[in-house]
Write a protein that holds these residues in place. Structure first.
Motif, PDB file in Angstrom:
ATOM      1  N   GLY A  33      -2.555   3.715   6.349  1.00  0.00           N
ATOM      2  CA  GLY A  33      -2.419   4.628   5.154  1.00  0.00           C
ATOM      3  C   GLY A  33      -1.175   5.566   5.380  1.00  0.00           C
ATOM      4  O   GLY A  33      -0.415   5.810   4.429  1.00  0.00           O
ATOM      5  N   TRP A  34      -1.269   6.129   6.685  1.00  0.00           N
ATOM      6  CA  TRP A  34      -0.085   7.110   6.934  1.00  0.00           C
ATOM      7  C   TRP A  34       1.166   6.463   7.121  1.00  0.00           C
ATOM      8  O   TRP A  34       2.002   6.898   6.613  1.00  0.00           O
ATOM      9  CB  TRP A  34      -0.473   7.676   8.284  1.00  0.00           C
ATOM     10  CG  TRP A  34      -1.748   8.908   8.227  1.00  0.00           C
ATOM     11  CD1 TRP A  34      -2.889   8.737   9.044  1.00  0.00           C
ATOM     12  CD2 TRP A  34      -1.450   9.979   7.364  1.00  0.00           C
ATOM     13  NE1 TRP A  34      -3.359   9.842   8.607  1.00  0.00           N
ATOM     14  CE2 TRP A  34      -2.975  10.718   7.496  1.00  0.00           C
ATOM     15  CE3 TRP A  34      -0.617  10.619   6.499  1.00  0.00           C
ATOM     16  CZ2 TRP A  34      -3.092  11.934   6.941  1.00  0.00           C
ATOM     17  CZ3 TRP A  34      -1.152  11.790   6.150  1.00  0.00           C
ATOM     18  CH2 TRP A  34      -2.392  12.358   6.027  1.00  0.00           C
ATOM     19  N   ALA A  35       0.947   5.259   7.452  1.00  0.00           N
ATOM     20  CA  ALA A  35       2.572   4.404   7.736  1.00  0.00           C
ATOM     21  C   ALA A  35       2.888   4.103   6.248  1.00  0.00           C
ATOM     22  O   ALA A  35       4.194   4.014   5.749  1.00  0.00           O
ATOM     23  CB  ALA A  35       2.084   3.089   8.650  1.00  0.00           C
ATOM     24  N   ALA A  36       1.785   3.611   5.467  1.00  0.00           N
ATOM     25  CA  ALA A  36       2.394   3.464   3.967  1.00  0.00           C
ATOM     26  C   ALA A  36       2.846   4.504   3.342  1.00  0.00           C
ATOM     27  O   ALA A  36       3.894   4.338   2.619  1.00  0.00           O
ATOM     28  CB  ALA A  36       0.951   2.799   3.358  1.00  0.00           C
ATOM     29  N   LEU A  37       2.416   5.812   3.707  1.00  0.00           N
ATOM     30  CA  LEU A  37       2.798   7.020   2.841  1.00  0.00           C
ATOM     31  C   LEU A  37       4.156   7.229   3.559  1.00  0.00           C
ATOM     32  O   LEU A  37       5.214   7.413   2.424  1.00  0.00           O
ATOM     33  CB  LEU A  37       1.865   8.259   3.201  1.00  0.00           C
ATOM     34  CG  LEU A  37       2.467   9.487   2.661  1.00  0.00           C
ATOM     35  CD1 LEU A  37       2.561   9.267   1.044  1.00  0.00           C
ATOM     36  CD2 LEU A  37       1.333  10.657   2.898  1.00  0.00           C
ATOM     37  N   ALA A  38       4.565   7.009   4.497  1.00  0.00           N
ATOM     38  CA  ALA A  38       5.960   7.155   4.986  1.00  0.00           C
ATOM     39  C   ALA A  38       6.931   6.075   4.669  1.00  0.00           C
ATOM     40  O   ALA A  38       7.892   6.506   4.058  1.00  0.00           O
ATOM     41  CB  ALA A  38       5.897   7.211   6.627  1.00  0.00           C
ATOM     42  N   GLY A  39       6.149   4.973   4.247  1.00  0.00           N
ATOM     43  CA  GLY A  39       7.254   3.777   3.790  1.00  0.00           C
ATOM     44  C   GLY A  39       7.426   4.168   2.437  1.00  0.00           C
ATOM     45  O   GLY A  39       8.977   4.133   1.964  1.00  0.00           O
ATOM     46  N   ILE A  40       6.679   4.406   1.609  1.00  0.00           N
ATOM     47  CA  ILE A  40       6.914   4.669   0.031  1.00  0.00           C
ATOM     48  C   ILE A  40       7.841   6.021  -0.105  1.00  0.00           C
ATOM     49  O   ILE A  40       8.756   5.869  -0.771  1.00  0.00           O
ATOM     50  CB  ILE A  40       5.807   4.775  -0.795  1.00  0.00           C
ATOM     51  CG1 ILE A  40       4.893   5.888  -0.421  1.00  0.00           C
ATOM     52  CG2 ILE A  40       4.864   3.597  -0.711  1.00  0.00           C
ATOM     53  CD1 ILE A  40       3.512   6.227  -1.379  1.00  0.00           C
ATOM     54  N   MET A  41       7.743   6.753   0.769  1.00  0.00           N
ATOM     55  CA  MET A  41       8.420   8.192   0.707  1.00  0.00           C
ATOM     56  C   MET A  41       9.847   7.821   0.898  1.00  0.00           C
ATOM     57  O   MET A  41      10.948   8.411   0.206  1.00  0.00           O
ATOM     58  CB  MET A  41       8.055   8.963   1.590  1.00  0.00           C
ATOM     59  CG  MET A  41       6.432   9.644   1.034  1.00  0.00           C
ATOM     60  SD  MET A  41       5.960  11.198   2.047  1.00  0.00           S
ATOM     61  CE  MET A  41       6.990  12.479   1.847  1.00  0.00           C
ATOM     62  N   LEU A  42      10.163   6.985   2.095  1.00  0.00           N
ATOM     63  CA  LEU A  42      11.435   6.870   2.350  1.00  0.00           C
ATOM     64  C   LEU A  42      12.059   5.663   1.586  1.00  0.00           C
ATOM     65  O   LEU A  42      13.467   5.784   1.441  1.00  0.00           O
ATOM     66  CB  LEU A  42      11.484   6.406   3.874  1.00  0.00           C
ATOM     67  CG  LEU A  42      11.431   7.449   4.852  1.00  0.00           C
ATOM     68  CD1 LEU A  42      11.314   6.995   6.075  1.00  0.00           C
ATOM     69  CD2 LEU A  42      12.717   8.300   4.915  1.00  0.00           C
ATOM     70  N   LEU A  43      11.425   4.567   1.090  1.00  0.00           N
ATOM     71  CA  LEU A  43      12.022   3.454   0.222  1.00  0.00           C
ATOM     72  C   LEU A  43      12.380   4.405  -1.147  1.00  0.00           C
ATOM     73  O   LEU A  43      13.386   3.666  -1.892  1.00  0.00           O
ATOM     74  CB  LEU A  43      10.921   2.546   0.030  1.00  0.00           C
ATOM     75  CG  LEU A  43      10.669   1.409   1.011  1.00  0.00           C
ATOM     76  CD1 LEU A  43       9.750   0.500   0.634  1.00  0.00           C
ATOM     77  CD2 LEU A  43      12.160   0.632   0.865  1.00  0.00           C
ATOM     78  N   GLY A  44      11.624   5.176  -1.651  1.00  0.00           N
ATOM     79  CA  GLY A  44      11.934   5.669  -3.102  1.00  0.00           C
ATOM     80  C   GLY A  44      10.827   4.698  -3.995  1.00  0.00           C
ATOM     81  O   GLY A  44      10.700   3.231  -3.780  1.00  0.00           O
TER      82      GLY A  44
END
Length: 451
Positions: free
Chosen positions: A207-218
């Protein structure tokens, strides 16, 4: 013997007690039978956890648009390969270093590759619960799950190559290293942190990795227009429903196998608390969705089921029947409110992965500290005591957050600045199936929608 596979666990300890009782009393045949029964259950659990990947693929496909289905299926297939191969190369030995710690229970490694110990196929290994090979395969299935969580959150706009690079690095190094803190007998295990089957170690790590990914992807194109949230509906609710029920079935192996033996009392109890939490998660999501959205939303309710399952995973072996129901209810309600709240923060998560796996993984870990009984009686009548501190549970949650989120961010950020992580707008509008794979999932059907 390789030490502390999940720090053995209550069921495996009971098995070890039984083996000791038989030793020297003509109990060799009984020991062998018990070892076989334990190992068969662990292999069945491995099969069930493997099937969860089909559930994840179905859930992600159902909640996204038809034009991205091939891409979803490809990623979920590749993730199993990545998880097992990286776990073979180094992950297994990072997660379970035995005595090979070189940083005070924070980081260790017992080597490269798979090298079966001399007792790896006998009752001397892992308390008589299973063989070395079963041990590896069961844990390897968990490793692949962490990357699968990320796949859904970044769906419909991430480039395939960078996603696979991220998955390799995160699953090979981050997931097993932080997993060793508890399941490998590291510093959190020494402090009494409790995470039975991975609310934190698997679900929040993903989940922490998912959050980082969606923040950087937009967000996806068209998701947020003039400050307003525009729903982008999934294309296949039957597929979503099938996926959720496959995951619930797989969770019997995910949690039931985490007893680490076939001990009937422990396994059956864990399956009861797991099922009750899932059922209560559905009930909580129905009530909350109907109240807040004025209509019952089947996607929210199905996510409520998964939220209940994630929430109970940390404490399925130590909470009572009523607390299991309360945990499920709370996670079901949170599943609805969190999805809505995250959307209003303009964090675009097409499948609700950050809600189900991160938010409810954290809650479940804390609930384990709040509701644990303090003692339990095994099927053999042996009473074993334990202490679970809420403060220690909170420390564990924070510790995983301050390592996993920054590490995932750094990997994604490095990929973004070098090779790029997002597809072009044209490719996103046409669909990743055509752009990344030159095929579509539903031959003979034209997909006209561009949003």
């Amino acid at each position: 013997m390789r030490m502390n596979r999940r720090v053995l666990g209550l069921g495996a300890l009971v098995t070890a007690f039984a083996a000791a009782a038989h030793a020297g009393e003509g109990g060799d045949a009984a020991d062998a039978a018990l070892f076989t029964a334990n190992n068969v259950w662990m292999m069945v659990s491995t099969f069930l956890v493997f099937m969860m990947h089909l559930g994840f693929a179905s859930v992600e496909s159902g909640l996204t648009r038809a034009k991205n289905t091939v891409n979803i299926l490809f990623k979920n297939t590749a993730i199993i390969s990545i998880g097992l191969l990286t776990y073979t190369v180094i992950g297994f030995n990072l997660m379970y270093p035995g005595e090979s710690w070189f940083w005070n229970g924070v980081l260790g490694c017992s080597g490269l590759g798979l090298v079966m110990p001399a007792n790896g196929l006998g009752v001397e290994y892992a308390g008589g619960g299973y063989t070395y090979w079963t041990d590896f395969l069961f844990q390897g299935m968990f490793a692949a799950t962490a990357a699968t969580i990320v796949s859904g959150a970044v769906a419909e706009r991430i480039r395939l190559g960078p996603f696979m690079i991220f998955s390799i690095l995160y699953v090979m190094f981050v997931y097993p290293a932080v997993g060793s803190w508890k399941w490998g007998g590291g510093w959190l295990a020494e402090r009494g942190f409790h995470d039975f089957a991975g609310s934190t170690l698997v679900h929040s790590v993903g989940g922490w990795a998912a959050l980082a990914g969606i923040m950087l992807l937009g967000p996806r194109a068209g998701k947020y227009v003039n400050g307003q949230v525009k729903p982008i509906m999934g294309h296949n609710m039957p597929l979503l429903t099938i996926g959720v029920f496959l995951l619930w079935l797989g969770w019997f192996g995910f949690n039931g196998g985490s007893v680490l033996s076939g001990n009937p009392g422990e396994v059956s109890y864990v399956l009861v608390t797991t099922s009750l939490a899932a059922a209560a998660g559905i009930a909580g999501a129905i009530g909350c969705s109907w109240t807040v959205q004025h209509k019952p939303d089947v996607s929210m309710v199905l996510n409520g089921c998964l939220a209940g399952l994630v929430g109970i995973t940390a404490g399925a072996d130590v909470v009572g029947v009523l607390p299991a129901i309360l945990i499920g209810l709370a996670c079901g309600v949170v599943a609805v409110l969190s999805v809505i709240g995250i959307d209003h923060l303009h964090l675009d998560d097409p499948v609700g992965a950050t809600t189900v796996h991160l938010v409810c993984g954290v809650l479940g870990t804390l609930f384990a500290g709040a509701f644990a009984h303090g003692h339990t009686t095994t099927a053999m009548g042996t009473e074993l005591g334990y202490t679970i501190s809420f403060g220690t549970q909170f420390l564990g949650v924070i510790s995983y957050a301050v390592v996993c989120f920054p590490m995932a961010w750094l990997i994604f950020y490095g990929l973004k600045k070098t090779v790029g992580i997002r597809v072009s707008l044209e490719e996103e509008l046409k669909g990743l199936d055509i752009g990344e794979h030159a095929m579509d999932a539903y031959g003979g059907f034209q997909i006209f929608s561009t949003m």
